[in-house]
Scaffold this active site. Structure first.
Site, PDB file in Angstrom:
ATOM      1  N   SER A  87      78.357  36.740  -6.014  1.00  0.00           N
ATOM      2  CA  SER A  87      77.677  35.443  -6.144  1.00  0.00           C
ATOM      3  C   SER A  87      78.757  34.362  -6.137  1.00  0.00           C
ATOM      4  O   SER A  87      79.006  33.697  -7.125  1.00  0.00           O
ATOM      5  CB  SER A  87      76.868  35.397  -7.443  1.00  0.00           C
ATOM      6  OG  SER A  87      77.702  35.562  -8.560  1.00  0.00           O
ATOM      7  N   HIS A 222      73.044  40.539  -8.701  1.00  0.00           N
ATOM      8  CA  HIS A 222      73.767  41.777  -8.999  1.00  0.00           C
ATOM      9  C   HIS A 222      72.842  42.972  -9.201  1.00  0.00           C
ATOM     10  O   HIS A 222      73.313  44.070  -9.474  1.00  0.00           O
ATOM     11  CB  HIS A 222      74.636  41.607 -10.260  1.00  0.00           C
ATOM     12  CG  HIS A 222      75.825  40.726 -10.048  1.00  0.00           C
ATOM     13  ND1 HIS A 222      76.692  40.383 -11.054  1.00  0.00           N
ATOM     14  CD2 HIS A 222      76.295  40.106  -8.939  1.00  0.00           C
ATOM     15  CE1 HIS A 222      77.650  39.592 -10.570  1.00  0.00           C
ATOM     16  NE2 HIS A 222      77.418  39.405  -9.294  1.00  0.00           N
ATOM     17  N   GLU A 231      73.470  37.774 -15.821  1.00  0.00           N
ATOM     18  CA  GLU A 231      74.185  38.615 -16.792  1.00  0.00           C
ATOM     19  C   GLU A 231      73.717  38.377 -18.219  1.00  0.00           C
ATOM     20  O   GLU A 231      73.591  37.228 -18.653  1.00  0.00           O
ATOM     21  CB  GLU A 231      75.701  38.325 -16.731  1.00  0.00           C
ATOM     22  CG  GLU A 231      76.275  38.594 -15.362  1.00  0.00           C
ATOM     23  CD  GLU A 231      77.727  38.145 -15.220  1.00  0.00           C
ATOM     24  OE1 GLU A 231      78.387  37.866 -16.247  1.00  0.00           O
ATOM     25  OE2 GLU A 231      78.179  38.076 -14.074  1.00  0.00           O
ATOM     26  N   GLU A 274      78.737  45.940 -12.399  1.00  0.00           N
ATOM     27  CA  GLU A 274      79.635  45.656 -13.525  1.00  0.00           C
ATOM     28  C   GLU A 274      79.401  46.607 -14.694  1.00  0.00           C
ATOM     29  O   GLU A 274      79.820  46.347 -15.816  1.00  0.00           O
ATOM     30  CB  GLU A 274      79.470  44.193 -13.958  1.00  0.00           C
ATOM     31  CG  GLU A 274      79.877  43.241 -12.842  1.00  0.00           C
ATOM     32  CD  GLU A 274      79.878  41.777 -13.246  1.00  0.00           C
ATOM     33  OE1 GLU A 274      79.506  41.459 -14.397  1.00  0.00           O
ATOM     34  OE2 GLU A 274      80.250  40.939 -12.405  1.00  0.00           O
ATOM     35  N   ASP A 309      75.084  34.701 -18.353  1.00  0.00           N
ATOM     36  CA  ASP A 309      75.491  33.992 -17.136  1.00  0.00           C
ATOM     37  C   ASP A 309      74.227  33.851 -16.291  1.00  0.00           C
ATOM     38  O   ASP A 309      73.667  34.847 -15.829  1.00  0.00           O
ATOM     39  CB  ASP A 309      76.569  34.778 -16.361  1.00  0.00           C
ATOM     40  CG  ASP A 309      76.994  34.061 -15.084  1.00  0.00           C
ATOM     41  OD1 ASP A 309      76.521  32.931 -14.842  1.00  0.00           O
ATOM     42  OD2 ASP A 309      77.801  34.640 -14.331  1.00  0.00           O
ATOM     43  N   GLU A 360      76.608  30.454 -19.193  1.00  0.00           N
ATOM     44  CA  GLU A 360      77.421  30.134 -18.011  1.00  0.00           C
ATOM     45  C   GLU A 360      76.524  29.722 -16.850  1.00  0.00           C
ATOM     46  O   GLU A 360      75.438  30.260 -16.679  1.00  0.00           O
ATOM     47  CB  GLU A 360      78.218  31.395 -17.658  1.00  0.00           C
ATOM     48  CG  GLU A 360      79.140  31.284 -16.465  1.00  0.00           C
ATOM     49  CD  GLU A 360      79.809  32.638 -16.188  1.00  0.00           C
ATOM     50  OE1 GLU A 360      80.106  33.385 -17.151  1.00  0.00           O
ATOM     51  OE2 GLU A 360      80.019  32.955 -15.011  1.00  0.00           O
ATOM     52  N   ASP A 387      81.328  28.179 -13.960  1.00  0.00           N
ATOM     53  CA  ASP A 387      81.914  29.172 -13.054  1.00  0.00           C
ATOM     54  C   ASP A 387      81.811  28.622 -11.625  1.00  0.00           C
ATOM     55  O   ASP A 387      82.747  27.983 -11.140  1.00  0.00           O
ATOM     56  CB  ASP A 387      81.159  30.502 -13.216  1.00  0.00           C
ATOM     57  CG  ASP A 387      81.553  31.542 -12.176  1.00  0.00           C
ATOM     58  OD1 ASP A 387      82.564  31.353 -11.491  1.00  0.00           O
ATOM     59  OD2 ASP A 387      80.847  32.564 -12.038  1.00  0.00           O
ATOM     60  N   LYS A 412      88.788  32.455 -13.049  1.00  0.00           N
ATOM     61  CA  LYS A 412      88.831  33.585 -12.101  1.00  0.00           C
ATOM     62  C   LYS A 412      89.968  33.318 -11.125  1.00  0.00           C
ATOM     63  O   LYS A 412      89.910  32.363 -10.342  1.00  0.00           O
ATOM     64  CB  LYS A 412      87.524  33.655 -11.310  1.00  0.00           C
ATOM     65  CG  LYS A 412      86.316  34.183 -12.073  1.00  0.00           C
ATOM     66  CD  LYS A 412      85.056  34.019 -11.216  1.00  0.00           C
ATOM     67  CE  LYS A 412      83.892  34.843 -11.734  1.00  0.00           C
ATOM     68  NZ  LYS A 412      82.628  34.473 -11.047  1.00  0.00           N
ATOM     69  N   HIS A 440      86.701  38.728 -14.716  1.00  0.00           N
ATOM     70  CA  HIS A 440      86.785  39.640 -13.571  1.00  0.00           C
ATOM     71  C   HIS A 440      85.874  39.123 -12.453  1.00  0.00           C
ATOM     72  O   HIS A 440      85.270  38.059 -12.590  1.00  0.00           O
ATOM     73  CB  HIS A 440      86.320  41.036 -14.002  1.00  0.00           C
ATOM     74  CG  HIS A 440      84.858  41.074 -14.387  1.00  0.00           C
ATOM     75  ND1 HIS A 440      84.109  42.233 -14.467  1.00  0.00           N
ATOM     76  CD2 HIS A 440      83.978  40.067 -14.690  1.00  0.00           C
ATOM     77  CE1 HIS A 440      82.860  41.943 -14.813  1.00  0.00           C
ATOM     78  NE2 HIS A 440      82.766  40.648 -14.956  1.00  0.00           N
ATOM     79  N   LYS A 463      85.643  38.135 -19.965  1.00  0.00           N
ATOM     80  CA  LYS A 463      84.492  38.950 -19.573  1.00  0.00           C
ATOM     81  C   LYS A 463      84.938  39.856 -18.451  1.00  0.00           C
ATOM     82  O   LYS A 463      85.493  39.415 -17.450  1.00  0.00           O
ATOM     83  CB  LYS A 463      83.267  38.107 -19.227  1.00  0.00           C
ATOM     84  CG  LYS A 463      83.266  37.364 -17.920  1.00  0.00           C
ATOM     85  CD  LYS A 463      81.830  36.923 -17.557  1.00  0.00           C
ATOM     86  CE  LYS A 463      81.771  36.377 -16.148  1.00  0.00           C
ATOM     87  NZ  LYS A 463      80.411  36.035 -15.716  1.00  0.00           N
TER      88      LYS A 463
HETATM   89  P1  PGA Z   1      80.732  37.432  -8.968  1.00  0.00           P
HETATM   90  O1  PGA Z   1      79.947  37.408 -10.328  1.00  0.00           O
HETATM   91  O2  PGA Z   1      82.044  38.062  -9.193  1.00  0.00           O
HETATM   92  O3  PGA Z   1      79.833  38.225  -8.055  1.00  0.00           O
HETATM   93  O4  PGA Z   1      80.851  35.993  -8.522  1.00  0.00           O
HETATM   94  C1  PGA Z   1      80.532  37.159 -11.550  1.00  0.00           C
HETATM   95  C2  PGA Z   1      80.066  35.850 -12.126  1.00  0.00           C
HETATM   96  O5  PGA Z   1      79.210  35.148 -11.547  1.00  0.00           O
HETATM   97  O6  PGA Z   1      80.557  35.477 -13.183  1.00  0.00           O
HETATM   98 ZN    ZN Z   2      79.262  33.484 -13.193  1.00  0.00          ZN
END
Ligand code: PGA
Ligand code: ZN
Length: 500
Positions: A87, A222, A231, A274, A309, A360, A387, A412, A440, A463
């Site tokens: 995503s 996901h 999440e 995940e 999230d 998030e 994010d 990230k 991650h 996370k």
């Molecule tokens: P992604 O998801 O690594 O697929 O972007 C993780 C997140 O959205 O935090």
């Molecule tokens: Zn996210």
């Protein structure tokens, strides 16, 4: 000059005293202004020079190709592998994919070749201790692409540059004979002024161990279920140490497995990318209640909080500016289509009934106004994490600070594509008084760099998925090792996870 020398001969004592005074004053002045040392003061180290650098295509946890860099100096050989998101935010730096027949277009041979043919020839012979200079050489000069938000790495690929940047960082740590987290702590402390790095300070200081935010129920993009939110995480804030937090998290995870099996059947305990479960439920409340039941069954009530999230960019309708919580079902009930005001009310309601401490991406990545109103109305009690909104990008962080549109950064490294920019994003967020959660990606690898990053920066939160699937657990296990190594120099962030 000649006169000065003569003068010196005539009044040697007075002149030497004056000279000494001047010297000590100027040293003091330069140490307050510049921290005392500059790059030129750093003794050269032949062993710290890059002897070889190669790129390689390897696989990530989803079986997709990703980039590995292998770098050799006189201190030995290190490797680094980059992760990959699903995503992804539209403002992330470019992940270069081949787009040809191999691996359904996901091959990374172009990025690998950019390491081998463009980056390696320029980096060979360079000193790995200069993280910032090497990152800037790759980002500004060898790549050079630029847009309104900074450096998108469109020419060489952020995956190529980041793999090298991570490897340089590992090799830099080896050159100083420091652990990776200690070295990252020094990069932060000295703002990349290499001559100011102090090995003894790094080995003596205390470090904060992060609260693991464990994603144990999956939805959104996901998972194949109908849950719109991506999440549902457990946050063992009530533990005394990281080790205890990990144990609590793992115990709750096992209890959740039982809850899920009993409620939804054996099929439902298969895990997602995940490591979380993805039972076929649609209601947000039901997922949160399952977590509360699992926490209770594990005897962890009060010690384990919740985090979410939403990844709301995935279900935002730009035309009518609405959020479709029924985006994964056919003909969703009209009550599931919400305005931004209704979404804020929805978050208020959820946080009043469940111990959710962090949310998030509650809105679309360009819905700045909605973010600002959420921070204003709920920001004290709930962490509002950006994010897709911030994509670890210093310019977007600055914009969000100005508009008070978030109060925490999701960090990230592959969203921005170099270690220097990632640490800068951290520093800017801390200056704004925000929290920072190291993260991650849904596509991960055995590389545990982010565990060291979280401790080195002492962010207080990370996370990296459920306590399940080795690419997730690898990071948690590295954190266990670091905490053990540190002994009394480690302190667990716990309830204070928002103080970065
Ligand atoms: P992604 O998801 O690594 O697929 O972007 C993780 C997140 O959205 O935090
Ligand atoms: Zn996210």
């Amino acid at each position: 000059m000649g006169e000065f020398r003569q003068g010196l001969r005539r009044r040697p004592l007075i002149n030497s005293i004056v000279a000494l005074l001047l010297l000590s004053l100027s040293l003091r002045w330069s140490s307050t202004c510049f921290g005392g040392k500059k790059h030129k003061d750093l003794p050269t180290d032949e062993k710290a020079k890059i002897v070889s650098l190669i790129g390689r295509e390897v696989l990530d946890s989803r079986g997709n190709p990703t980039v590995e860099a292998e770098l050799t100096t006189g201190y030995g050989t290190v490797r680094a592998i980059v992760p990959s998101g699903a995503s992804t935010g539209i403002y992330e730096a470019l992940e270069l994919r081949d787009g040809d027949a191999r691996f359904r277009g996901a091959g990374v041979t172009k990025a690998v070749s950019n390491i081998n043919k463009v980056i390696a020839p320029k980096l060979k012979g360079k000193d790995v201790r200069f993280q910032k200079e090497l990152d800037e050489l790759m980002v500004h000069k060898l790549d050079g692409s630029q847009n309104e938000w900074g450096y998108p790495k469109e020419k060489l690929g952020a995956n190529a540059i980041l793999a090298v940047s991570m490897a340089v960082c590992r090799a830099g740590a080896d050159a100083f004979d420091l652990q990776l987290f200690e070295y990252i702590g020094e990069l932060k402390e000295t703002k990349f002024e290499v001559a100011r790095i102090e090995v003894q300070r790094a080995r003596r200081r205390t470090y904060k161990m992060p609260v693991p935010m464990m994603n144990v129920i999956n939805g959104g993009r996901h998972a194949g279920n109908k849950l719109p939110m991506q999440e549902f995480m457990i946050a063992p804030t009530g533990a005394k140490s990281f080790k205890e937090a990990l144990q609590l998290g793992a115990e709750v995870y096992q209890s959740l497995k039982t809850v899920v099996r009993e409620k939804y059947g054996q099929d439902a305990v298969a895990v997602g990318d995940e490591g979380g479960f993805a039972p076929n439920i649609q209601e947000n409340d039901e997922a949160l209640q399952d977590l509360m039941d699992a926490i209770k069954d594990a005897g962890a009530t009060g010690k384990v909080k919740l985090a979410m999230d939403i990844a709301a960019s995935e279900f935002y309708n730009k035309q009518d500016k609405t959020y479709n919580l029924g985006f994964k079902v056919d003909n969703p009930d009209p009550s599931l289509i919400k305005s931004k005001e209704e979404m804020v009310a929805f978050y208020k309601d959820v946080t009043s009934r469940f111990p959710v401490v962090s949310i998030e991406d509650p809105f679309d990545q360009d819905d700045w106004e909605a973010y600002s109103s959420m921070v204003e109305e709920m920001g004290k009690s709930v962490q509002v994490v950006g994010d897709d909104l911030l994509v670890t990008n210093p310019k977007r962080i600055l914009y969000a600070e100005e508009h008070k549109a978030a109060n925490a950064l999701l960090l990230k490294i592959n969203q921005i594509g170099s270690i220097t920019e990632a640490i800068t994003a951290y520093q800017d967020s801390v200056t704004a008084g925000w929290g920072v959660m190291v993260s991650h990606r849904s596509g991960e690898t055995e590389d545990t760099f982010i565990a060291d990053l979280a401790v080195g920066l002492s962010t207080g939160q990370i996370k990296t998925g459920a306590p399940c699937r080795s690419e997730r657990v690898a990071k948690y296990n590295q954190l266990l090792r670091i905490e053990e190594y540190l002994g009394r120099r480690a302190s667990y962030a716990g309830e204070k996870f928002r103080d970065s």
